[in-house]
Design an enzyme around this catalytic site. Structure first.
Site, PDB file in Angstrom:
ATOM      1  N   HIS A 356       0.286  -6.965   3.726  1.00 21.24           N
ATOM      2  CA  HIS A 356       1.196  -7.767   4.430  1.00 21.24           C
ATOM      3  C   HIS A 356       0.716  -8.044   5.794  1.00 21.24           C
ATOM      4  O   HIS A 356       1.362  -8.289   6.901  1.00 21.24           O
ATOM      5  CB  HIS A 356       2.600  -6.893   4.592  1.00 21.24           C
ATOM      6  CG  HIS A 356       3.687  -7.716   4.300  1.00 21.24           C
ATOM      7  ND1 HIS A 356       4.302  -8.086   2.974  1.00 21.24           N
ATOM      8  CD2 HIS A 356       4.609  -8.512   5.180  1.00 21.24           C
ATOM      9  CE1 HIS A 356       5.486  -8.717   3.030  1.00 21.24           C
ATOM     10  NE2 HIS A 356       5.511  -9.218   4.293  1.00 21.24           N
ATOM     11  N   SER A 388      -4.986 -10.786   3.960  1.00 24.48           N
ATOM     12  CA  SER A 388      -4.815  -9.818   5.211  1.00 24.48           C
ATOM     13  C   SER A 388      -6.164  -9.826   5.984  1.00 24.48           C
ATOM     14  O   SER A 388      -7.144  -9.276   5.491  1.00 24.48           O
ATOM     15  CB  SER A 388      -4.519  -8.287   4.686  1.00 24.48           C
ATOM     16  OG  SER A 388      -3.406  -8.296   4.171  1.00 24.48           O
TER      17      SER A 388
END
Length: 459
Positions: A356, A388
């Protein structure tokens, strides 16, 4: 909109890198510079200047002391690309096979919510930009516009839909039905936000956009969610009436944990007005006065905060998604290799390796460090999307060489949107693809399939 200079057909034949360089340098003769900085660090600085403090914190911030954000970037520093000259790389192919379709590039746009924080057109602008460069756009469950409006804005674009698994299965099913009906090609189930990360920048500013009615357009446009809101307001009214009627009831009331009252300030009033404006999808009225009087807009925010996600989600629950949609299902938020194997065994159509962007756990394992082992476990048997820490085309090349099938970008395109709207997104994506094309060619490769561990040196 970017285009190849018609005066330079040779550049068009030499790939996106030559086209982009030609376009920028030709425009420079007239004194025109790119709409957004090409350098990733300068891009971020420019986005900070163009955004409010709250907007930039929400987009750029990470969990805790943001060690995971730094680790995601540092993981790329371990790998170096071998230059390989004297190979014919005059023709280069960036296309890949993904979910049964040949895609022009290995790039995806990751789902980013609440883009209205930086641009009023938000997801509409991103969708149009993505379609113009042939890159699939993963539409966020926390979008600022309903998925149907995004489809109308870019009908020729390729879209995936990201689902945050809410505590209401009826709502989950409704969202997936709508995604399928609006032309999305796959469902991306995000697994790693069953608890909201400890996001220090947002906490320091005491700012969560959803409490202002922002980023919940997929919900307020959904018939199941609308029904949940109406039931909530009816329940509140009925509860008050019942309490008044039962004045002789001697049963001790159950302990409650009421929310602390919101102090009435100009900012609180402004938030209330914004919630009322956003409430038209729930009330059916465009009158600000009527929406301010209605309990529905505020109840919509409260309902969202209540159903947003569920910490009780398990692997067994994921089978329900197969009942709700016929679309391919991608599981996003996989970092541990055992979870990648479990996803394969569970019949997922693809996995999305992601922490995330460092927004959930401080000191999380960086995704690039996990990618090689995940590729050893499931590579060749299911597609692997990676994100990421990706900031440029060389990063994309490294991730592909380490086993990713496709690579997604997030913050960079949000920065482009903040600086120059739709054109800013387009230029950011174009620049990343151009650098990928150059990196691939200078490494002696002519196709994405040729990017493997052999093109890298590990420090």
């Amino acid at each position: 909109m970017s285009s190849v200079a018609p005066e330079d057909p040779a550049a068009a034949a030499r790939g996106i890198s030559r086209r982009t360089q030609s376009e920028i340098y030709r425009a420079g003769i007239s004194g025109t510079r790119p709409a957004v900085p090409v350098d990733p660090s300068a891009l971020e600085r420019a986005a900070r200047k163009a955004s409010s403090a709250e907007a930039f914190a929400y987009i750029a911030g990470g969990a805790g002391s943001e060690r995971t954000v730094a680790a995601n970037r540092a993981a790329f520093e371990r790998w170096q690309v071998w230059p390989r000259p004297l190979r014919d790389v005059s023709s280069r192919d960036l296309s890949i096979e993904f979910l049964g379709t040949r895609r022009a590039t290995p790039l995806l746009l990751a789902p980013l919510g609440v883009m209205e924080l930086v641009n009023a057109d938000a997801d509409l602008a991103v969708a149009r930009a993505a379609a113009s460069v042939g890159v699939p756009y993963t539409l966020s469950n926390q979008a600022s516009y309903p998925m149907e409006a995004v489809a109308d804005a870019a009908p020729a674009g390729s879209r995936l839909f990201q689902l945050y698994w809410s505590s209401s299965d009826e709502l989950n099913a409704s969202l997936l039905r709508r995604a399928e009906a609006s032309g999305c090609e796959a469902i991306v189930v995000t697994l790693d936000t069953h608890l909201l990360g400890w996001r220090t920048r947002d906490l320091d500013l005491a700012y969560l956009p959803f409490t202002r009615g922002l980023g919940i357009a997929q919900y307020t446009s959904d018939p199941v969610f609308q029904q949940l809101v109406r039931e909530r307001t009816r329940g509140a009214s009925a509860g008050g009436a019942t309490a008044a009627a039962n004045t002789e009831d001697t049963t001790p009331p159950r302990a409650a944990e009421p929310n602390p009252p919101v102090k009435l300030t100009p900012k609180a009033v402004a938030a209330g007005v914004r919630i009322a404006r956003k409430g038209s999808a729930i009330t059916g009225s465009k009158s600000l006065r009527e929406n301010l009087r209605s309990p529905l807009p505020r109840a919509a925010v409260e309902t969202f905060l209540e159903v947003f996600s569920t910490p009780a989600l398990t692997w067994d629950d994921l089978a329900k998604a197969r009942e709700w949609t016929k679309l391919p299902i991608i599981l996003k938020g996989i970092v541990h290799p055992d979870d990648a194997t479990r996803a394969l065994d569970a019949g997922a159509d693809a996995i999305w390796v992601s922490n995330h962007g460092g927004r959930q756990i401080d000191q999380s394992v960086p995704t690039l460090a996990a990618l090689p082992e995940i590729e050893r476990r499931v590579g060749g048997r299911m597609p692997i999307v990676f994100d990421s820490g990706v900031r440029g085309g060389a990063d994309v090349a490294i991730a592909l060489a380490l086993g990713a099938t496709a690579v997604a970008i997030g913050r960079p395109y949000a920065y482009g949107l903040a600086i120059a709207g739709e054109n800013g997104v387009r230029e950011v994506v174009r620049n990343i693809l151009a650098e990928l094309d150059i990196t691939m060619g200078l490494a002696g490769a002519t196709s994405i399939e040729e990017l493997d561990r052999g093109v890298l040196r590990e420090e």
